[in-house]
Design a protein around this motif. Structure first.
Motif, short mmCIF file in Angstrom:
data_model
loop_
_atom_site.label_atom_id
_atom_site.label_comp_id
_atom_site.label_asym_id
_atom_site.label_seq_id
_atom_site.Cartn_x
_atom_site.Cartn_y
_atom_site.Cartn_z
N GLY A 423 0.94 -1.16 0.00
CA GLY A 423 -0.14 -0.10 0.02
C GLY A 423 0.74 1.40 -0.11
O GLY A 423 0.53 2.19 -0.81
N ALA A 459 -2.64 4.44 3.70
CA ALA A 459 -2.33 3.06 3.09
C ALA A 459 -1.58 2.36 4.06
O ALA A 459 -1.66 1.10 4.14
CB ALA A 459 -1.47 3.38 1.76
N ASP A 462 -4.29 0.93 6.31
CA ASP A 462 -5.34 0.19 5.70
C ASP A 462 -5.39 -1.27 6.05
O ASP A 462 -4.07 -1.73 5.77
CB ASP A 462 -5.33 0.58 4.21
CG ASP A 462 -6.40 -0.02 3.43
OD1 ASP A 462 -7.81 0.45 3.58
OD2 ASP A 462 -6.15 -1.11 3.01
N GLY A 465 -3.55 -2.78 3.06
CA GLY A 465 -2.15 -2.45 2.90
C GLY A 465 -1.31 -3.31 4.02
O GLY A 465 -0.02 -3.41 4.00
#
Length: 468
Positions: A423, A459, A462, A465
């Motif tokens: 990510g 990211a 996430d 990610g």
């Protein structure tokens, strides 16, 4: 040649001649103004005495319907201990050894072999065994053998040295014996290479000669190494460069590329390398099978990576656009950018540097007299630029290093340990591409950088990610 001594005789004189030669007779045969020969009885062997006093044994025979002459060897009166198996045509031999070689020659003729031709072939084999070309071949074999351990060269280095040998050294030096290549001749060749091809090939040619001679010396060959008499700095001095492009130089280079007469696909290739930060060899060997269009990533296998580990390059939209164009231009090649002359082969290692050099020349041609020249740029400088500009923008160093496939475990294990994750890396590659677009428009990339850091942070946390 005077043959009077060997002409037909009668009576006691003829009987005496049939008794054959002796060492005493050979010593007592005086030289004359013209060479003459004396027969060793009726066995076919005779000795030729030259005006200088040299005595050589010869044998005449018919082979394939024509007369041939074998020079067995020069007379050596001193008795020596030489095994019969080591006797060879062309050696210094005693009378007894000459008769042994005569017997061997007779067997050769009766068996359908020409001893004179065999001697020439043997001499050629001996000469070839001592030739620079033969030792270069042995050097390459050793340096490519897995059993050579630490002495084994990387495939790319070996390929470069083979190319240098084939293109520069094989013609003038390949068939010469090691002791026939003198420093003056080598120096003259390197001067021509430097003038016609540049300092790089000249330095590599000198280095290869140096290494081949050292390899031969390591095998017991006593010969003077001609390359040691020639200073490397006489052909080129390579100073480690830390060249990286500023945002304004990036704009100048990419605009200069557009004004060169090179192939449009090569301009795109240079842009692609700046976008991805990959090494030259990684791009040159890239194949379409490594590109995953759906995931927008390029997977480089371990065998093509410097660290020997596979590496994934996440592709920004701009990079994907370039690949789409290259795919359209080269639909039948397995390579992302094949050779100009053969779609089944990759680009040569010099092509991209020549493309960039042409752009630099174009930039300098348009510069005013009071402007500083645009300094040379290499393909690797694009990679260094990728690293420098992202670090200057204060993106996490570990993340930048991970995108470059640098193996710095101390950094990767640091607080920002998600640097390896897909990510953040994917987000950084898109930010970099957007930064380049800003600079090409002669705009600041500040807002893109700020927004990009936020996307990287998202990211990093996430779920996808973090691979949770």
């Amino acid at each position: 040649m005077d043959t009077s001594v060997d002409q037909a005789r009668s009576g006691p004189a003829c009987a005496k001649a049939r008794q054959g030669l002796t060492d005493a007779k050979l010593r007592d045969m005086p030289p004359r103004e013209r060479a003459y020969k004396v027969s060793d009885g009726g066995n076919g062997l005779y000795v030729v005495i030259s005006p200088s006093g040299n005595r050589s044994f010869r044998y005449d025979y018919r082979f394939g319907g024509r007369r041939e002459t074998l020079t067995i060897g020069r007379h050596e009166p001193a008795a020596r201990q030489v095994q019969r198996s080591n006797l060879a045509y062309g050696m210094d031999v005693t009378l007894e050894e000459a008769r042994l070689l005569l017997a061997r020659a007779r067997v050769d003729v009766s068996s359908g072999r020409s001893p004179a031709r065999a001697k020439v072939e043997q001499r050629s084999e001996v000469a070839e065994a001592m030739s620079f070309g033969r030792w270069a071949t042995r050097y390459f074999e050793f340096k490519s053998d897995a059993k050579s351990g630490a002495e084994r060269l990387a495939d790319s280095t070996l390929a470069l040295r083979r190319s240098i040998y084939n293109r520069i050294l094989a013609g003038p030096f390949g068939k010469l014996n090691l002791d026939e290549i003198k420093p003056v001749a080598l120096g003259e060749l390197l001067d021509r290479v430097k003038s016609e091809r540049g300092p790089g090939p000249a330095v590599h040619a000198r280095e290869l000669v140096l290494q081949v001679y050292r390899f031969a010396a390591g095998k017991g060959v006593e010969v003077v190494n001609p390359a040691e008499a020639l200073a490397r700095k006489a052909y080129a001095t390579f100073v480690p460069r830390e060249r990286n492009l500023s945002r304004h130089e990036i704009k100048a280079l990419l605009e200069g590329l557009e004004q060169t007469g090179t192939a449009p696909t090569l301009r795109l290739a240079v842009r692609f390398m700046l976008l991805t930060g990959v090494r030259k060899g990684e791009f040159i060997g890239a194949t379409w099978s490594e590109v995953d269009w759906e995931r927008a990533q390029w997977s480089i296998p371990a065998e093509r990576m410097k660290a020997g580990k596979p590496h994934t390059v996440y592709l920004a939209e701009q990079a994907l656009d370039i690949l789409t164009t290259l795919r359209t231009c080269f639909p039948s090649s397995k390579y992302v950018h094949p050779s100009r002359y053969d779609s089944a082969e990759p680009l040569s290692h010099a092509t991209l540097n020549r493309t960039i050099a042409a752009a630099v020349d174009r930039i300098n041609a348009d510069r005013k007299l009071d402007q500083a020249p645009f300094l040379p740029v290499s393909v690797h400088d694009l990679r260094r630029t990728f690293s420098s500009r992202l670090n200057d923008a204060l993106f996490p160093e570990a993340l930048v290093e991970a995108c470059l496939a640098h193996q710095k475990k101390d950094q990767i294990a640091a607080a920002y340990n998600h640097a390896r994750l897909s990510g953040p890396r994917r987000a950084l590659m898109q930010v970099w591409a957007d930064m380049l677009d800003c600079w090409l428009r002669d705009e600041s990339a500040r807002e893109v950088i700020v927004a990009g850091k936020a996307k990287i942070d998202v990211a990093a946390h996430d779920a996808e990610g973090m691979n949770l």
